[in-house]
Design a protein around this motif. Structure first.
Motif, PDB file in Angstrom:
ATOM      1  N   GLY A  48     -37.928 -60.634  20.467  1.00  0.00           N
ATOM      2  CA  GLY A  48     -39.110 -61.440  20.724  1.00  0.00           C
ATOM      3  C   GLY A  48     -39.861 -61.885  19.485  1.00  0.00           C
ATOM      4  N   ARG A  49     -39.216 -61.840  18.315  1.00  0.00           N
ATOM      5  CA  ARG A  49     -39.900 -62.208  17.070  1.00  0.00           C
ATOM      6  C   ARG A  49     -39.033 -63.163  16.255  1.00  0.00           C
ATOM      7  N   THR A  58     -30.707 -63.048  26.353  1.00  0.00           N
ATOM      8  CA  THR A  58     -30.237 -61.674  26.132  1.00  0.00           C
ATOM      9  C   THR A  58     -30.414 -61.258  24.678  1.00  0.00           C
ATOM     10  N   PRO A  59     -29.934 -62.021  23.680  1.00  0.00           N
ATOM     11  CA  PRO A  59     -30.208 -61.627  22.293  1.00  0.00           C
ATOM     12  C   PRO A  59     -31.698 -61.656  21.951  1.00  0.00           C
ATOM     13  N   ARG A  94     -42.651 -73.420  17.351  1.00  0.00           N
ATOM     14  CA  ARG A  94     -42.980 -72.771  18.622  1.00  0.00           C
ATOM     15  C   ARG A  94     -41.732 -72.436  19.434  1.00  0.00           C
ATOM     16  N   LEU A  95     -40.629 -72.218  18.740  1.00  0.00           N
ATOM     17  CA  LEU A  95     -39.406 -71.819  19.422  1.00  0.00           C
ATOM     18  C   LEU A  95     -39.617 -70.545  20.236  1.00  0.00           C
ATOM     19  N   ASP A  96     -40.444 -69.622  19.744  1.00  0.00           N
ATOM     20  CA  ASP A  96     -40.690 -68.405  20.510  1.00  0.00           C
ATOM     21  C   ASP A  96     -41.328 -68.722  21.860  1.00  0.00           C
ATOM     22  N   ASP A  97     -42.259 -69.665  21.889  1.00  0.00           N
ATOM     23  CA  ASP A  97     -42.863 -70.070  23.162  1.00  0.00           C
ATOM     24  C   ASP A  97     -41.822 -70.707  24.083  1.00  0.00           C
ATOM     25  N   ALA A  98     -40.925 -71.504  23.500  1.00  0.00           N
ATOM     26  CA  ALA A  98     -39.881 -72.143  24.308  1.00  0.00           C
ATOM     27  C   ALA A  98     -38.956 -71.104  24.921  1.00  0.00           C
ATOM     28  N   LEU A  99     -38.585 -70.080  24.147  1.00  0.00           N
ATOM     29  CA  LEU A  99     -37.720 -69.024  24.670  1.00  0.00           C
ATOM     30  C   LEU A  99     -38.436 -68.211  25.748  1.00  0.00           C
ATOM     31  N   ASN A 100     -39.685 -67.892  25.510  1.00  0.00           N
ATOM     32  CA  ASN A 100     -40.432 -67.120  26.501  1.00  0.00           C
ATOM     33  C   ASN A 100     -40.615 -67.904  27.799  1.00  0.00           C
TER      34      ASN A 100
END
Length: 329
Positions: free
Chosen positions: A21-22, A53-54, A306-312
């Motif tokens: 998540g980072r 999953t990753p 903001r890729l983390d937001d897209a993944l979440n």
């Protein structure tokens, strides 16, 4: 090596996943294409559910990832080519099967890109999932008049709904989200069913099909229960197509049911890049022919930062969400 314009920078931006998540955005050296390779200045990259999953940080995952790693749905403009590249030129707009597309640039082999037609200019084109949908559809062997259940209406299920309806299939769409069922109805599904109670779903499909169940059932969720349900909805001598991404753990199957009904089981996942490329070409043809329209399904767009937001969001699937894209100015 041919260049589109003189390179003003020797670096590019790329996402690096540093842990569960980072991530961070790094400035890294601009890659140079080798023989038979080209470099794509990316316009964007689709966010794939297989990344989840990753992203969750399982024990086997190694961090940090390579710059741009996990991104594999890129599209953009070729800005450099290596030696022996014969059929793709600098300035061509392409869909790419490069594997480091969470970045402003990515390398790909010449045989791992497809040139996009001019009428697609300005439109997103995540080629890998579009090609995947066409390959699944092809292996499903849908013909007019068949009853087709699609279990899971995310991006893939929505594309398959369009393709099956265009082929004359009578689609029963199943999803846990009312928004997705509305989307399936707009795409031409004859019936929609909320994924909630296992046995009530079976009884409803049984009534809808006069006890016969479905000629084709496409499982597009990637979890144990929808796979179990999909088998129950497939008629005797019908075809069960496994399109879900089942990579978060082992699965069990009801071999007694599969055996008794004489089901044809198709694992519709491909690993040969040439088959993916053929699917992308088929997707281009389907869009041109009006059998497929993915544009309304790109519901959320994010900058690379903001890729983390897209993944979440891909993980949480809030109301109104279908597909996230990372896009570059």
């Amino acid at each position: 090596m041919n260049l589109l314009t003189p390179v003003q920078t020797r670096t590019m931006k790329a996402a690096v996943v540093t842990g569960a998540g980072r991530l961070r955005i790094e400035e890294v050296p601009l890659p140079q294409p080798g023989a038979g390779q080209l470099r794509v200045r990316l316009e964007g990259c689709g966010v794939c559910a297989s990344n989840l999953t990753p992203w969750a940080g399982p024990e086997w995952m190694q961090f940090p990832t390579e710059p741009g790693g996990l991104g594999h749905e890129g599209w953009g403009v070729v800005d450099a080519v290596g030696e022996n590249v014969l059929n793709i030129a600098v300035g061509d707009r392409v869909a790419s099967l490069g594997q480091h597309a969470y970045a402003t640039h990515d390398l790909a082999d010449e045989n791992a890109v497809v040139r996009l037609p001019a009428e697609f200019d300005g439109q997103p084109f995540p080629g890998e999932p579009l090609g995947c949908a066409l390959n699944i559809f092809k292996r499903s062997e849908i013909v007019a008049g068949q009853t087709v259940a699609i279990v899971g209406i995310g991006f893939l299920g929505a594309l398959l709904t369009q393709l099956c309806v265009a082929a004359g299939g009578h689609v029963i769409a199943l999803s846990r989200r009312p928004f997705s069922l509305d989307l399936a109805r707009r795409s031409g599904a004859r019936e929609t069913i909320l994924l909630d109670d296992h046995w009530q779903i079976i009884e409803r499909v049984k009534r809808l099909t006069k006890g016969r169940f479905c000629d084709r059932v496409i499982e597009a969720v990637g979890k144990q229960w929808p796979l179990d349900l999909a088998a129950e909805l497939t008629r005797e001598r019908g075809r069960l197509i496994v399109a879900g991404y089942h990579q978060d753990g082992p699965r069990q199957i009801n071999m007694q049911l599969w055996n008794w009904r004489g089901l044809d089981i198709v694992n519709a996942h491909e690993r040969d890049p040439a088959i993916y490329i053929a699917g992308i070409r088929d997707a281009i043809a389907a869009i041109r022919a009006g059998r497929l329209d993915p544009l309304p399904l790109y519901t959320h767009r994010f900058p690379l930062e903001r890729l983390d937001d897209a993944l979440n969001m891909t993980r949480d699937r809030p109301d109104g969400f279908v597909k996230a894209l990372v896009v570059f100015p």
